[in-house]
Scaffold this motif. Structure first.
Motif, PDB file in Angstrom:
ATOM      1  N   ASN A  83       0.850  -1.180   0.000  1.00 34.08           N
ATOM      2  CA  ASN A  83       0.000   0.000   0.000  1.00 34.08           C
ATOM      3  C   ASN A  83       0.891   1.236   0.000  1.00 34.08           C
ATOM      4  O   ASN A  83       1.688   1.443   0.911  1.00 34.08           O
ATOM      5  N   ILE A  84       0.766   2.058  -1.033  1.00 35.14           N
ATOM      6  CA  ILE A  84       1.553   3.292  -1.133  1.00 35.14           C
ATOM      7  C   ILE A  84       0.660   4.528  -1.115  1.00 35.14           C
ATOM      8  O   ILE A  84       1.121   5.628  -1.409  1.00 35.14           O
ATOM      9  N   SER A  85      -0.603   4.360  -0.741  1.00 31.60           N
ATOM     10  CA  SER A  85      -1.542   5.483  -0.783  1.00 31.60           C
ATOM     11  C   SER A  85      -1.137   6.625   0.138  1.00 31.60           C
ATOM     12  O   SER A  85      -1.489   7.772  -0.095  1.00 31.60           O
ATOM     13  N   TYR A  86      -0.375   6.337   1.186  1.00 30.68           N
ATOM     14  CA  TYR A  86       0.054   7.363   2.144  1.00 30.68           C
ATOM     15  C   TYR A  86       1.202   8.228   1.626  1.00 30.68           C
ATOM     16  O   TYR A  86       1.495   9.274   2.203  1.00 30.68           O
ATOM     17  N   LEU A  87       1.850   7.811   0.538  1.00 33.56           N
ATOM     18  CA  LEU A  87       3.007   8.552   0.025  1.00 33.56           C
ATOM     19  C   LEU A  87       2.563   9.761  -0.798  1.00 33.56           C
ATOM     20  O   LEU A  87       1.607   9.671  -1.565  1.00 33.56           O
ATOM     21  N   PRO A  88       3.291  10.865  -0.677  1.00 35.94           N
ATOM     22  CA  PRO A  88       3.044  11.980  -1.603  1.00 35.94           C
ATOM     23  C   PRO A  88       3.466  11.571  -3.021  1.00 35.94           C
ATOM     24  O   PRO A  88       4.315  10.694  -3.193  1.00 35.94           O
ATOM     25  N   ALA A  89       2.879  12.193  -4.017  1.00 35.58           N
ATOM     26  CA  ALA A  89       3.251  11.915  -5.401  1.00 35.58           C
ATOM     27  C   ALA A  89       4.734  12.195  -5.600  1.00 35.58           C
ATOM     28  O   ALA A  89       5.287  13.134  -5.027  1.00 35.58           O
ATOM     29  N   GLY A  90       5.397  11.348  -6.397  1.00 37.47           N
ATOM     30  CA  GLY A  90       6.812  11.547  -6.682  1.00 37.47           C
ATOM     31  C   GLY A  90       7.494  10.250  -7.062  1.00 37.47           C
ATOM     32  O   GLY A  90       6.854   9.221  -7.235  1.00 37.47           O
ATOM     33  N   CYS A  91       8.812  10.307  -7.186  1.00 41.16           N
ATOM     34  CA  CYS A  91       9.628   9.138  -7.521  1.00 41.16           C
ATOM     35  C   CYS A  91      10.180   8.515  -6.241  1.00 41.16           C
ATOM     36  O   CYS A  91      10.583   9.233  -5.325  1.00 41.16           O
ATOM     37  N   TYR A  92      10.213   7.198  -6.209  1.00 36.32           N
ATOM     38  CA  TYR A  92      10.705   6.447  -5.060  1.00 36.32           C
ATOM     39  C   TYR A  92      11.504   5.246  -5.560  1.00 36.32           C
ATOM     40  O   TYR A  92      11.434   4.874  -6.730  1.00 36.32           O
ATOM     41  N   TYR A  93      12.228   4.633  -4.634  1.00 30.27           N
ATOM     42  CA  TYR A  93      12.888   3.360  -4.881  1.00 30.27           C
ATOM     43  C   TYR A  93      12.228   2.317  -4.005  1.00 30.27           C
ATOM     44  O   TYR A  93      11.733   2.628  -2.924  1.00 30.27           O
ATOM     45  N   ILE A  94      12.245   1.073  -4.472  1.00 30.33           N
ATOM     46  CA  ILE A  94      11.874  -0.038  -3.620  1.00 30.33           C
ATOM     47  C   ILE A  94      13.068  -0.977  -3.593  1.00 30.33           C
ATOM     48  O   ILE A  94      13.637  -1.319  -4.632  1.00 30.33           O
ATOM     49  N   LYS A  95      13.468  -1.350  -2.390  1.00 27.00           N
ATOM     50  CA  LYS A  95      14.579  -2.279  -2.185  1.00 27.00           C
ATOM     51  C   LYS A  95      13.989  -3.583  -1.679  1.00 27.00           C
ATOM     52  O   LYS A  95      13.300  -3.599  -0.666  1.00 27.00           O
ATOM     53  N   LEU A  96      14.229  -4.670  -2.408  1.00 30.19           N
ATOM     54  CA  LEU A  96      13.724  -5.986  -2.043  1.00 30.19           C
ATOM     55  C   LEU A  96      14.894  -6.869  -1.646  1.00 30.19           C
ATOM     56  O   LEU A  96      15.843  -7.021  -2.409  1.00 30.19           O
ATOM     57  N   THR A  97      14.829  -7.425  -0.446  1.00 28.04           N
ATOM     58  CA  THR A  97      15.903  -8.253   0.098  1.00 28.04           C
ATOM     59  C   THR A  97      15.334  -9.586   0.543  1.00 28.04           C
ATOM     60  O   THR A  97      14.268  -9.639   1.162  1.00 28.04           O
TER      61      THR A  97
END
Length: 156
Positions: free
Chosen positions: A129-143
């Motif tokens: 769920n990313i609905s709480y994030l402001p609009a913009g660019c992000y990274y996702i790190k999967l480990t």
């Protein structure tokens, strides 16, 4: 010709201003320019210049340790895919590790390097769920136990 300037407080992740460069986003990728040392400017700022600019698509200042942000960085053999991208409320993770039932730890990281969300994912729970994030660019790190991968995504 252009000069980009910033405050030292904007530098993250051990940024090395002695090995900095201005990167230009053209043809769907960031170019690599020769590194130079940023100079101290008035008011406690630093600056770096680049000549022969021919378009006004995005620019950013990186250092030699910066990985290209439009590429997937992978350690191990398990890249992953995200959809949809751009996304509004949820992103979904697919990939080999998601199918084998192993536990994956995901971190959402803002463009300034701050972790803004942490999640545990598996085949039964591939949504974030990313609905709480402001609009913009992000990274996702999967480990997981066999790999470490990073991808960029856009939150609308």
């Amino acid at each position: 010709n252009m000069t980009l300037m910033w405050q030292s407080s904007a530098e993250v992740n051990a940024f090395d201003r002695t090995k900095a460069y201005i990167s230009h986003y053209t043809n769907s990728q960031w170019d690599l320019a020769a590194t130079a040392s940023a100079t101290a400017e008035a008011g406690g700022t630093y600056g770096i210049s680049r000549n022969n600019i021919t378009s006004f698509s995005p620019f950013a200042v990186f250092d030699q340790e910066t990985a290209s942000i439009d590429q997937t960085i992978s350690i191990g053999n398990d890249n992953f895919n995200l959809y949809p991208d751009p996304a509004f409320d949820n992103i979904y993770v697919t990939g080999k590790s998601m199918q084998t039932g192993s536990t994956n730890y995901a971190e959402i990281i803002s463009m300034n390097g701050k972790v803004v969300g942490s999640f545990i994912l598996n085949a039964n729970s591939p949504a974030i769920n990313i609905s709480y994030l402001p609009a913009g660019c992000y990274y996702i790190k999967l480990t997981n136990q066999s790999s470490n991968s990073i991808q960029k995504f856009i939150k609308m």
